[in-house]
Scaffold this motif. Structure first.
Motif, PDB file in Angstrom:
ATOM      1  N   ARG A 121      -4.004   7.098 -10.216  1.00  0.00           N
ATOM      2  CA  ARG A 121      -4.718   6.209  -8.931  1.00  0.00           C
ATOM      3  C   ARG A 121      -5.834   7.252  -8.422  1.00  0.00           C
ATOM      4  N   GLY A 127      -2.327  -2.048  -7.751  1.00  0.00           N
ATOM      5  CA  GLY A 127      -2.923  -3.277  -8.564  1.00  0.00           C
ATOM      6  C   GLY A 127      -2.243  -4.096  -9.375  1.00  0.00           C
ATOM      7  N   ASP A 128      -2.701  -5.121 -10.026  1.00  0.00           N
ATOM      8  CA  ASP A 128      -1.733  -5.927 -10.706  1.00  0.00           C
ATOM      9  C   ASP A 128      -1.088  -5.204 -12.108  1.00  0.00           C
ATOM     10  N   GLU A 156       0.370  -2.454 -11.519  1.00  0.00           N
ATOM     11  CA  GLU A 156       1.274  -1.453 -11.042  1.00  0.00           C
ATOM     12  C   GLU A 156       2.300  -2.481 -10.260  1.00  0.00           C
ATOM     13  N   CYS A 170      -3.877   4.002  -0.812  1.00  0.00           N
ATOM     14  CA  CYS A 170      -4.418   3.051  -1.823  1.00  0.00           C
ATOM     15  C   CYS A 170      -3.412   1.679  -1.956  1.00  0.00           C
ATOM     16  N   THR A 171      -3.797   0.740  -2.546  1.00  0.00           N
ATOM     17  CA  THR A 171      -3.466  -0.528  -2.742  1.00  0.00           C
ATOM     18  C   THR A 171      -2.804  -0.577  -4.047  1.00  0.00           C
ATOM     19  N   GLN A 189       0.931  -1.205   0.011  1.00  0.00           N
ATOM     20  CA  GLN A 189      -0.133   0.104  -0.021  1.00  0.00           C
ATOM     21  C   GLN A 189       0.875   1.284  -0.044  1.00  0.00           C
ATOM     22  N   GLN A 236      -8.747   8.121 -10.677  1.00  0.00           N
ATOM     23  CA  GLN A 236      -9.685   7.115 -10.749  1.00  0.00           C
ATOM     24  C   GLN A 236     -10.853   7.154  -9.310  1.00  0.00           C
TER      25      GLN A 236
END
Length: 294
Positions: A172, A130-131, A133, A127-128, A77, A175
């Motif tokens: 991010r 993602g695939d 990233e 934020c986490t 994160q 979004q």
């Protein structure tokens, strides 16, 4: 950790440092352990003026305390911390990751369009990754290595890696907001946020900010409602109240001193204003805040 027994919340260039940075760069990059290990893996509440911070947690976990709110950060994160947010961390021992601290002009230089989403942030964002990233951890590791080194083309590589990170982080942020709001925000909303930061304690009218931005007060109000669904005056008042809340929670200032810091010559008027905005008096808010655990 109990309320800080100090006149005000410390404002650092970096945590624990009051001296100027040793280089003229507008960037600092280090591992989490570099600073936290010597502080028992705990960074007590502080804030930065004119600096934006990105914390990437690669392994371990952390308790994050920002402006009185607590969250848990886990491996994979990111935490984005805008200027003047009071923040503290308690990391799990031997936590791994990277902390990037940079001046706002550098954001504008490296990501002039995508950077608007970051410059306009007024509250922290977690934020986490993602695939899509998956390469960002390598970018953070490479940035830290190049920053500490002195190999040929070091400056260009540092800026290139940081540009990638900023663009991905900005994407991010984008979004989470409607495209129309971002387009309007790119107009002058970030500049308005910066002006509020400079002048909120001076109790300037909305017309003052509009004049500085080269727009009418009506246009500025319309912009603010389109972006954050609040008027320009509400945003100014929110910033005043936020500073008062921070001082009530994190310092031992009397209510009178808190009022004066927020630009109120009359403590009684400040109390009425605070109660109208928050729903309770400053003293009641301080009592309700209780003891902070960091």
């Amino acid at each position: 950790m109990q309320h800080a027994q100090q006149a005000s919340v410390p404002t650092y260039k970096l945590f624990g440092e009051q001296a100027p940075w040793p280089t003229p760069e507008m960037l600092h990059c280090e591992s989490i352990a570099a600073r936290s290990a010597s502080h028992n893996w705990q960074i007590t509440p502080h804030r930065h003026s004119g600096l934006f911070q990105i914390l990437y947690l690669a392994a371990g976990s952390a308790e994050v305390h920002i402006d009185g709110n607590s969250n848990r950060l886990v491996a994979g994160q990111l935490m984005l911390v805008p200027q003047m947010c009071i923040h503290g961390f308690r990391f799990e021992k031997n936590a791994q990751g990277c902390v990037v601290t940079l001046a706002y002009p550098l954001i504008r230089k490296l990501a002039p369009q995508a950077g608007d989403a970051l410059v306009g942030l007024t509250s922290p964002v977690a934020c986490t990754l993602g695939d899509g990233e998956a390469y960002l951890p390598d970018a953070f590791e490479a940035l830290e290595t190049e920053y500490r080194g002195a190999a040929p083309h070091r400056n260009q590589l540092v800026e290139s890696l940081l540009s990638v990170i900023l663009l991905m982080v900005s994407r991010r942020c984008a979004q989470t907001q409607p495209p129309t709001a971002l387009a309007r925000r790119a107009d002058c909303f970030p500049a308005f946020c910066e002006l509020i930061e400079k002048h909120y304690a001076e109790h300037k009218p909305v017309s003052f900010y509009a004049s500085k931005l080269g727009v009418t007060a009506a246009h500025l109000n319309s912009l603010c409602r389109q972006v954050v669904d609040r008027s320009a005056l509400e945003l100014i008042h929110e910033r005043m109240i936020l500073e008062a809340k921070r001082n009530l929670v994190y310092t031992s200032m009397t209510v009178s001193v808190v009022a004066d810091t927020a630009g109120f010559a009359d403590p009684a008027y400040f109390t009425r204003f605070f109660k109208r905005e928050v729903g309770m008096s400053p003293r009641e808010f301080r009592q309700q805040a209780g003891t902070l655990q960091v």
